[in-house]
Structures are given as C-alpha cells and as structure tokens.
Design an enzyme around this catalytic site. Structure first.
Site, PDB file in Angstrom:
ATOM      1  N   LYS A 144       0.818  -1.212   0.000  1.00  6.20           N
ATOM      2  CA  LYS A 144       0.000   0.000   0.000  1.00  6.20           C
ATOM      3  C   LYS A 144       0.859   1.272   0.000  1.00  6.20           C
ATOM      4  O   LYS A 144       0.581   2.214  -0.737  1.00  6.20           O
ATOM      5  CB  LYS A 144      -0.906  -0.018   1.236  1.00  6.20           C
ATOM      6  N   ARG A 187      11.563 -16.848   2.879  1.00  4.65           N
ATOM      7  CA  ARG A 187      12.667 -15.983   2.480  1.00  4.65           C
ATOM      8  C   ARG A 187      13.995 -16.412   3.098  1.00  4.65           C
ATOM      9  O   ARG A 187      14.083 -16.722   4.271  1.00  4.65           O
ATOM     10  CB  ARG A 187      12.324 -14.567   2.967  1.00  4.65           C
ATOM     11  N   ARG A 193      -0.814 -10.500  12.334  1.00  3.35           N
ATOM     12  CA  ARG A 193      -0.899  -9.171  11.718  1.00  3.35           C
ATOM     13  C   ARG A 193      -2.112  -9.076  10.781  1.00  3.35           C
ATOM     14  O   ARG A 193      -2.845  -8.103  10.788  1.00  3.35           O
ATOM     15  CB  ARG A 193       0.372  -8.899  10.901  1.00  3.35           C
TER      16      ARG A 193
END
Ligand SMILES: [Zn+2]
Length: 215
Positions: free
Chosen positions: A14, A128, A173
């Site tokens: 965003k 990751r 989250r």
C-alpha cells in the site's frame, strides 16, 4: 478535487502504491500519523497536546484528528486529489469524513482496497532466505538458486534466514488488520461508495496500472 481512500493489509504494498500515485499524479497523501508528527515537530498547540499521547503509543481522540484533517484540506485546496492512507480507522471516523466532504460539496470517488492472498503472503515471508555473502534474496517457494545451495550472484554456499518474520506473526498481523478494517469497508459499501478490489499479489507495476485504470 478527487478524494480517494486506500486500504491494504500488511505486505500489500500500500505504501509503495501511495507514493507512486503522489509522484505521478500530484495526488497528496494524507496520513494522520504524519500530520500528528508534523504538529509535534512544529510545537503547535495541537502538537503539545498530542506529544504525550503519541509517546505512550496511543491515538489522540477524534476531535484532534478531525481538526487536523480539516486543516490539511484547507491547506491543500489546490491539490488535484487527496489520498487518505490509514484513515478512516473506525466507522465513526468514516461517518465524519463523509459528512465533512458533503459540507464542502465534495465526495469520495473511489475506495481502493489492495487485497492479499494470505497463503501466498505467508510463503513470501516465511520462505525468504538470503546469501550470507552478498545478501541476494531468495525464496524456497518462489526463487531458489539455479544450482541448489550455490548463490547465483556470487557463488557462495552459505545462506541465512531471518527469524522474526514467521508464519504466526504474519497470521496475527493479518487478523488484526481484518478485524479493524472490515467494519469500515462494510460502512462504505452500505453507502454505495465505489470500492475497487485490486490484487496486491501481482508485481508492483501491474498493481499500479490497475489503480491507474480506475482513477
Ligand atoms: Zn551471494
């Protein structure tokens, strides 16, 4: 003047999209957090009132937030558009914004909702790893070295994983975000506002192009 509201879960990109809109279209992004920090830095009356509240990690009450929004709109009456980022946070704030804009004979043209796929987001973050030598980023689901265990860039054979971004953190989250945002989106939907869902899992430029098409 256009008024746009942008929503996006953590990891949706965003912030990146808001910045691109600002740079390319001269749309001004308004974030209540930034407005508050600016008042505190300037040492204004509002800033003094808020400094303690912010230091405690809390949000100032709506009266202050609304005042800041009005001041911002007055100061930016020449802008081509305003993009509200991180506001409204509650239904009360959303009601206020609609009322304020109606008084000014303005309206919200579009609500941009950048969606993310939770499973993909979890893989992006929990998969990751990085080369311990040159820092090249890999992902065990999406981008592995072409020769297993050997960095494509520098040929090193040591890799490291960050421990703070794990699956549980991402889920928490996302849940907190959904709980806070869903009532506000429902409110806008009930008022027949134009809500556009954009697929935030695509590359940054593709997402931006989708947003440009609805502006
Ligand atoms: Zn490397």
């Amino acid at each position: 003047m256009k008024h746009l509201v942008i929503f996006g879960a953590p990891g949706s990109g965003k912030g990146t999209q808001s910045k691109k809109l600002e740079e390319k279209y001269g749309i001004r992004v308004v974030s209540t957090g930034d407005l508050l920090r600016a008042e505190v830095a300037a040492g204004s009356e509002i800033g003094k009132t808020c400094a303690d509240i912010i230091a405690q990690g809390k949000f100032p009450d709506n009266a202050i937030i609304f005042k800041l929004i009005e001041l911002f709109l007055d100061k930016n009456s020449d802008a081509k558009g305003i993009l509200y980022d991180g506001f409204p946070r509650t239904v009360e704030q959303a009601e206020y914004l609609l009322t304020l804009l109606t008084q000014r004979r303005e309206m919200i043209q579009t609500v941009i909702n950048i969606g993310v796929d939770e499973d993909v987001l979890i893989k992006r973050i929990s998969g990751r790893f990085a080369c311990a030598e040159c820092g090249e980023i890999y992902n065990k689901y999406f981008k592995t070295p072409s020769t297993e265990g050997v960095c494509d860039v520098c040929g090193a054979e040591n890799f490291k994983v960050r421990s703070d971004d794990n699956e549980e953190t991402v889920k928490t989250r996302m849940m907190m975000y959904e709980e806070a945002t869903a009532p506000v989106l429902d409110f806008f939907r009930d008022r027949d506002l134009n809500i556009i869902l954009v697929d935030g899992m695509q590359p940054v430029d593709v997402v931006f192009h989708q947003i440009e098409n609805i502006l």
